[in-house]
Design a protein around this motif. Structure first.
Motif, short mmCIF file in Angstrom:
data_model
loop_
_atom_site.label_atom_id
_atom_site.label_comp_id
_atom_site.label_asym_id
_atom_site.label_seq_id
_atom_site.Cartn_x
_atom_site.Cartn_y
_atom_site.Cartn_z
N GLN A 241 -60.13 -62.12 -50.67
CA GLN A 241 -59.03 -61.86 -51.59
C GLN A 241 -58.44 -63.18 -52.09
N LEU A 242 -58.36 -64.16 -51.25
CA LEU A 242 -57.83 -65.46 -51.67
C LEU A 242 -58.76 -66.15 -52.66
N ALA B 172 -60.68 -58.51 -40.86
CA ALA B 172 -59.45 -58.78 -41.60
C ALA B 172 -59.44 -60.20 -42.16
N ALA B 173 -59.90 -61.16 -41.37
CA ALA B 173 -59.95 -62.55 -41.83
C ALA B 173 -60.93 -62.71 -42.99
N ILE B 174 -62.08 -62.05 -42.90
CA ILE B 174 -63.07 -62.13 -43.98
C ILE B 174 -62.52 -61.48 -45.25
N CYS C 285 -62.56 -47.94 -47.22
CA CYS C 285 -63.93 -48.07 -47.71
C CYS C 285 -64.54 -49.37 -47.21
N ASP C 286 -63.77 -50.44 -47.24
CA ASP C 286 -64.27 -51.72 -46.73
C ASP C 286 -64.59 -51.64 -45.25
N VAL C 287 -63.72 -50.97 -44.50
CA VAL C 287 -63.95 -50.84 -43.06
C VAL C 287 -65.20 -50.01 -42.80
#
Length: 46
Positions: free
Chosen positions: A41-42, A34-36, A7-9
């Motif tokens: 998440q962090l 992926a980095a974003i 869904c994010d993609v």
């Protein structure tokens, strides 16, 4: 969890539909996404 990632993609239409003609540009977009996602998440963890 995997469905949430898809869904994010899908939010990134260029990744979901693969408009990029060159594989290196597509791979760069995947890595940036992926980095974003990882940074988000962090920031959510206490």
């Amino acid at each position: 969890m995997i469905e949430r990632r898809f869904c994010d993609v899908k939010q990134w239409r260029g990744l979901a539909t693969r408009y990029d003609k060159h594989a290196i540009v597509y791979r760069a977009a995947v890595l940036i996404h992926a980095a974003i996602a990882w940074a988000k998440q962090l920031s959510d963890t206490p």
